[in-house]
Design a protein around this motif. Structure first.
Motif, PDB file in Angstrom:
ATOM      1  N   ALA A 760      35.465  28.184  48.726  1.00 44.27           N
ATOM      2  CA  ALA A 760      34.673  28.786  47.648  1.00 44.27           C
ATOM      3  C   ALA A 760      35.589  29.782  46.969  1.00 44.27           C
ATOM      4  O   ALA A 760      36.095  30.708  47.604  1.00 44.27           O
ATOM      5  N   THR A 763      38.788  32.460  41.379  1.00 40.73           N
ATOM      6  CA  THR A 763      39.968  32.362  40.517  1.00 40.73           C
ATOM      7  C   THR A 763      41.062  31.494  41.135  1.00 40.73           C
ATOM      8  O   THR A 763      42.174  31.479  40.645  1.00 40.73           O
ATOM      9  N   TRP A 811      32.591  39.914  42.650  1.00 38.27           N
ATOM     10  CA  TRP A 811      31.513  40.648  41.977  1.00 38.27           C
ATOM     11  C   TRP A 811      30.560  41.325  42.974  1.00 38.27           C
ATOM     12  O   TRP A 811      29.453  40.875  43.190  1.00 38.27           O
ATOM     13  N   GLY A 813      30.402  41.789  46.338  1.00 37.27           N
ATOM     14  CA  GLY A 813      29.942  41.176  47.577  1.00 37.27           C
ATOM     15  C   GLY A 813      29.368  39.788  47.441  1.00 37.27           C
ATOM     16  O   GLY A 813      28.834  39.248  48.402  1.00 37.27           O
ATOM     17  N   PHE A 851      36.993  47.281  47.724  1.00 37.59           N
ATOM     18  CA  PHE A 851      35.587  47.025  47.398  1.00 37.59           C
ATOM     19  C   PHE A 851      34.722  47.403  48.590  1.00 37.59           C
ATOM     20  O   PHE A 851      35.091  47.130  49.728  1.00 37.59           O
ATOM     21  N   TYR A 887      47.656  38.471  51.866  1.00 39.45           N
ATOM     22  CA  TYR A 887      46.881  37.775  52.889  1.00 39.45           C
ATOM     23  C   TYR A 887      47.746  37.162  53.984  1.00 39.45           C
ATOM     24  O   TYR A 887      47.230  36.602  54.933  1.00 39.45           O
TER      25      TYR A 887
HETATM   26  C1  LIG Z   1      36.032  41.059  39.557  1.00 39.42           C
HETATM   27  C2  LIG Z   1      36.376  41.046  40.998  1.00 39.42           C
HETATM   28  C3  LIG Z   1      35.421  41.399  41.935  1.00 39.42           C
HETATM   29  C4  LIG Z   1      35.724  41.393  43.292  1.00 39.42           C
HETATM   30  N1  LIG Z   1      34.779  41.779  44.200  1.00 39.42           N
HETATM   31  C5  LIG Z   1      35.112  41.831  45.526  1.00 39.42           C
HETATM   32  C6  LIG Z   1      34.181  42.285  46.518  1.00 39.42           C
HETATM   33  O1  LIG Z   1      33.059  42.641  46.223  1.00 39.42           O
HETATM   34  N2  LIG Z   1      34.570  42.307  47.824  1.00 39.42           N
HETATM   35  C7  LIG Z   1      35.834  41.932  48.227  1.00 39.42           C
HETATM   36  O2  LIG Z   1      36.124  41.981  49.417  1.00 39.42           O
HETATM   37  N3  LIG Z   1      36.733  41.498  47.295  1.00 39.42           N
HETATM   38  C8  LIG Z   1      36.424  41.450  45.970  1.00 39.42           C
HETATM   39  N4  LIG Z   1      37.334  41.031  45.038  1.00 39.42           N
HETATM   40  C9  LIG Z   1      38.648  40.596  45.475  1.00 39.42           C
HETATM   41  C10 LIG Z   1      38.717  39.077  45.560  1.00 39.42           C
HETATM   42  O3  LIG Z   1      38.002  38.591  46.661  1.00 39.42           O
HETATM   43  C11 LIG Z   1      40.164  38.692  45.691  1.00 39.42           C
HETATM   44  O4  LIG Z   1      40.778  38.955  44.462  1.00 39.42           O
HETATM   45  C12 LIG Z   1      40.380  37.258  46.039  1.00 39.42           C
HETATM   46  O5  LIG Z   1      41.778  37.026  46.093  1.00 39.42           O
HETATM   47  C13 LIG Z   1      39.774  36.340  45.031  1.00 39.42           C
HETATM   48  O6  LIG Z   1      39.927  35.038  45.513  1.00 39.42           O
HETATM   49  P1  LIG Z   1      39.504  33.742  44.669  1.00 39.42           P
HETATM   50  O7  LIG Z   1      40.500  33.574  43.579  1.00 39.42           O
HETATM   51  O8  LIG Z   1      39.545  32.626  45.635  1.00 39.42           O
HETATM   52  O9  LIG Z   1      38.177  33.961  44.073  1.00 39.42           O
HETATM   53  C14 LIG Z   1      37.029  41.027  43.698  1.00 39.42           C
HETATM   54  C15 LIG Z   1      37.987  40.682  42.750  1.00 39.42           C
HETATM   55  C16 LIG Z   1      37.673  40.686  41.405  1.00 39.42           C
HETATM   56  C17 LIG Z   1      38.744  40.320  40.400  1.00 39.42           C
END
Ligand SMILES: Cc1cc2nc3c(=O)[nH]c(=O)nc-3n(C[C@H](O)[C@H](O)[C@H](O)COP(=O)(O)O)c2cc1C
Length: 919
Positions: A760, A763, A811, A813, A851, A887
């Motif tokens: 899941a 980005t 966003w 959690g 976060f 990571y």
């Molecule tokens: C807009 C935004 C909101 C995020 N909210 C959270 C959060 O609530 N909790 C957390 O642990 N990480 C949060 N992150 C960090 C993301 O989990 C992290 O950037 C992760 O690498 C995104 O992975 P993905 O590209 O697979 O979605 C957030 C990142 C962004 C850019």
């Protein structure tokens, strides 16, 4: 949001943190297996440290709980994660990332002062900088960001410089991925920024090939300085070029040359339409957009909703333009008839500057000025649809749906029997024009050219269906979207002609009035006999409107009493799904209104698995209904759908007649021609049939995506049902009663090697990690299958035996958007506590510890799987973007523990099987 109370906490069930592996541990001890100390970390990925793989999207919106304002400095996007799959690089940005750090991480959300280019403003902390700059009218370009889509932070055009109150240094950051903090200073003009913009534009122009660069160079200053009510760069990029054009779809066309690789089409198709037709995974410089199964758009499941065309900022994806064909029909001397849909007049009003409600009455005059002899109102046949559909509903009182027919035929053919057979208003009008109006006019159907002005791109496809013809000719000859029609008025405020050179030429040749000016055009009425409509029909433009109009009529027809209230507020609104119970006398009618493909899919899945039941469902594929259609004006106004809905409700309230069955012209039509609703003639002219048209999914890699181009089908796109290996898929040898014990053992051993890897991602980072797991699994001799968690076949999920979940948190959690439906379902209380008893699993989460709800989605999932009886093979890995090595370290530790446990589990299983075989 407090850390203890999230919507992602499963809704019931006792706490159960025990790892539930003890019984297996005991068995393992008894069986005295070998090899438990083998280091099962797979060898480093080839090219692992070459620094090419990138991770995007970091640094945007943070949690908004009130804390001490803090200023942290995470980077805008996550830089290279060494060892990550190369495919992930294709999700990255143009060229190098920023090295600069961005400010603007705040947990305080309240009023604050900021300074923009030296001028003080008051705004809200926690808002995106780009949103605030737009609100304040400060020009900042951007391609990938759109207020109605999730942030991807890809194009880097919206770079600004900022610093907090105390810092002496300005830092560069993307305004779309950083938030306002108190006393922040922002500037949008500096030598550095101009250089950065020039460089970025150069890279985009390179991606966009040839001509784009020169246009950008020439108009660069204009773009930056006169960046007002058309915030996209679409006017600059909107050149029609003809190389690498995917013309295979009847409604939309993709011109690869004009693509700036902003990825908005990928996001909107997945998040809003729930279709996943486009991807950038596996893309190459030559083919920046990969389409489903590596095919041309026309051969995919695409239902031509056109959301990609609405959100594409560069004009690379547009509707197939039919204006020239319409003008040619005029030149050929056909009787030109136009029909205008309810949302179309709202959209035309937006594009032509018809701001006052009364101005919309100019639409018929404007179309006559273009050369149409008759202008009818598609609202008339909306009323007619209600008559036919309302009677159909009363006859069936079961789920009656009339969504994008293409969608049902291709994606859910099993639902076809539930589809209302009533044609859409466009097709009813076309049929009446050719069969009824033509006769009144004393003309043959082929002497008439009927053009439908629509908010929808899918209508271009609909009008070509063979079932919708009269005497072998289509009932609707052409469909023009609102955008195409507005572009026909080349001298109007918002249409400079840049998008429509051919029609302009043709208009000149035809000696049509070249300066039709909406401001000075007179108001006029639609033509009759197909031009009188009620307020109920106007509601067809907004999600919930068809249902509301149908209920007004069905209520009175069913109860033979007057409806006590006209407005059904409970089904109004623009959220994806609204449900209610409506009493029609003593009949309790459960109704649902759903809009937006992603929400539609969720609802349909729930219905198919008996988790939801309704009598009457209104399904609109576009978000908000027709007013959010793929042929409507492009807009960066985040409230554009609400504004359009308000206009529609305004028109409805001012209508004199507000129930379809009270439309005098409709009554006259039945008396004069059709007989009664659902009569044989009405059936022939106003109803249709559908045939299943499921799109065959590839079982092997296709040779080429486009005209022989080399193409590698990305794993992520190969998760069609037949690819799933969850213990019951078609790749599993079918059960065979004649198998020998040895054959059984081979099958069982093969089964034991299967590993489902669910991801899941918002980005792309979790997908990159999931692919690492896939690679490692292959190296270790497993049979891995990569699966999109959001698209998991829920009917088969309970049979999965070995699984890894790679899940990011986004966003505040939340689960990434494509997987939210899955989580909503998994966290429902109706699941049995032993539902996942076969499953052995481990979760790896991606998050950012700045976060508050760190790795919340992964934690919730881990807990929920345990609650439902799954056994955890190894503890959850909690990747932290803030860690020194990002990571990497956590992933290594998690991998080690997971592969070891999995191997131990396999050994236990093999021993148990052997024991069972020997009695
Ligand atoms: C807009 C935004 C909101 C995020 N909210 C959270 C959060 O609530 N909790 C957390 O642990 N990480 C949060 N992150 C960090 C993301 O989990 C992290 O950037 C992760 O690498 C995104 O992975 P993905 O590209 O697979 O979605 C957030 C990142 C962004 C850019």
């Amino acid at each position: 949001m407090g850390s203890g109370a999230s919507r992602y906490e499963p809704r019931s069930h006792d706490e159960s943190d025990d790892e539930s592996t003890s019984s297996e541990g005991e068995q393992k001890a008894k069986l005295d297996k070998k090899g438990s100390n083998v280091d099962l970390i797979p060898p480093a990925t080839p090219g692992a440290d070459d620094g090419r793989s990138t991770i995007a999207g970091e640094g945007a919106r943070k949690t908004r709980t009130i804390r001490e304002p803090t200023v942290r400095e995470p980077t805008i996007r996550e830089p290279t994660i060494h060892g990550f799959d190369d495919d992930a690089a294709s999700q990255g940005t143009y060229g190098d990332p920023f090295d600069d750090q961005c400010l603007g991480q705040t947990t305080y959300s309240g009023p604050c002062k900021i300074t923009v280019n030296g001028i003080e403003h008051v705004t809200q902390a926690g808002k995106l900088i780009l949103e605030v700059l737009r609100e304040k009218g400060v020009p900042v370009p951007s391609l990938c960001w759109h207020p109605r889509l999730p942030t991807v932070g890809k194009c880097k055009l919206c770079a600004v410089e900022m610093k907090d109150g105390h810092s002496p240094d300005w830092k560069k950051a993307c305004a779309c991925a950083s938030v306002i903090t108190p006393d922040m200073q922002i500037r949008t003009e500096s030598h550095d920024l101009r250089q950065h913009l020039a460089e970025t534009l150069k890279k985009i122009a390179h991606a966009q090939k040839s001509a784009g660069f020169y246009i950008i160079r020439g108009l660069f200053d204009k773009a930056v300085h006169h960046y007002n009510d058309t915030p996209d760069l679409q006017r600059l990029f909107g050149l029609a070029r003809h190389a690498q054009v995917d013309n295979s779809n009847q409604a939309i066309v993709l011109d690869v040359e004009a693509c700036t690789e902003c990825s908005r089409c990928v996001t909107v198709c997945r998040e809003v339409s729930g279709m996943n037709i486009y991807s950038m995974v596996g893309a190459t410089a030559e083919f920046p957009i990969v389409k489903q199964y590596g095919r041309l758009i026309g051969d995919t499941e695409c239902v031509a909703c056109g959301q990609c065309a609405v959100f594409c900022p560069s004009g690379a994806i547009q509707e197939q333009n039919d204006v020239a064909a319409v003008v040619q029909a005029m030149q050929a001397g056909k009787v030109m008839v136009a029909g205008v849909a309810p949302s179309s007049r709202i959209g035309l009003g937006e594009m032509l500057g018809l701001t006052r409600p009364a101005d919309l009455n100019k639409v018929p005059s404007l179309l006559r000025a273009l050369g149409f002899q008759f202008v009818f109102d598609t609202n008339f046949t909306a009323d007619l649809t209600i008559m036919e559909e309302g009677h159909e509903l009363l006859g069936r009182i079961k789920a009656a749906m009339r969504p994008n027919g293409e969608f049902v035929m291709k994606v859910y053919p099993e639902l076809l029997p539930h589809l209302s057979t009533a044609r859409s208003p466009q097709q009813m009008l076309g049929s009446l024009v050719k069969n009824y109006f033509a006769r009144k006019l004393g003309r043959r159907p082929d002497e008439i050219c009927y053009v439908s002005i629509m908010p929808c791109t899918a209508k271009k496809q609909e009008c070509k269906r063979p079932q919708l013809r009269t005497e072998g000719l289509p009932d609707v000859d052409y469909v023009l979207t609102v955008r195409e029609t507005a572009a026909w008025f080349p001298l109007t405020r918002k249409c400079t002609g840049m998008f429509c050179p051919r029609p302009v030429r043709l208009i000149k040749e035809l000696e049509m009035p070249f300066s039709i000016r909406p401001e000075t055009t007179e108001e006029s009425a639609y033509d009759n006999p197909l031009g009188t409509a009620t307020g109920a029909a106007q509601l067809f433009g907004v999600s919930g409107g068809v249902m509301e109009a149908a209920l007004r009529t069905a209520y009175e027809l069913y109860t033979q009493q007057q409806l006590p209230r006209l407005t059904f507020h409970e089904i109004r609104g623009l959220e994806g799904l609204r449900t209610s119970t409506v009493m029609m006398g003593n009949l309790e009618l459960r109704v649902a209104v759903v809009s937006g493909g992603a929400a539609v899919r969720r609802l349909v899945d729930d219905i198919l698995s008996n988790r939801a039941q309704y009598h009457f469902i209104e399904v609109m594929f576009c978000p908000g209904g027709c007013l959010g259609g793929g042929g409507m004006p492009r807009s960066e106004n985040p409230h554009v759908l609400e504004d359009r809905a308000a206009r529609i409700y305004g028109i409805e309230e001012r209508s004199v007649i507000r129930k379809s069955h009270e439309n005098p012209q409709i009554r006259a039509l039945y008396e004069d021609f059709l007989g009664e609703p659902l009569s044989p003639l009405a059936h022939r002219l106003l109803h249709t049939t559908y045939t299943p048209r499921p799109v065959p999914k590839p079982t092997s890699l296709p040779g080429g995506a486009l005209a022989g181009a080399p193409f590698v089908l990305p794993d992520v796109l190969r998760s069609g049902p037949e690819d799933h290996t969850d213990g019951s898929s078609c790749r599993t040898a079918s059960t065979n009663d004649d198998r020998t014990a040895e054959e059984e053992e081979v099958v069982a051993a093969r089964e034991a090697k299967k590993l489902s890897i669910f991801y899941a991602t918002q980005t792309g980072n979790a997908l990159a990690v999931a692919k690492l797991v896939v690679k490692a699994a292959r190296q270790l001799g497993y049979d891995p299958v990569l699966q999109d968690l959001g698209k998991t076949d829920r009917a088969k999920f309970g049979k999965v035996r070995q699984a890894v979940f790679v899940v990011s948190t986004f966003w505040d959690g939340h689960f990434p958007e494509h997987a939210r439906g899955f989580w909503d379902w998994l966290s429902q209380p109706f699941h049995d506590r032993r539902y996942l008893k076969l499953m052995r699993y481990s979760v790896f989460g991606l998050g950012n510890s700045t976060f508050e709800l760190f790795n919340h989605a992964a934690r919730c999932l881990d807990k929920r799987l345990l609650e439902l009886g799954a056994k955890r093979l190894s503890p959850i890995g909690e990747g932290d973007y803030e860690a020194k090595d990002r990571y990497r370290g956590t992933f290594k530790t998690w991998s080690k523990s997971f592969w070891r446990s999995l191997q131990q589990h396999q050994q236990v299983q093999a021993a148990l099987r052997a024991k069972a075989a020997t009695g």
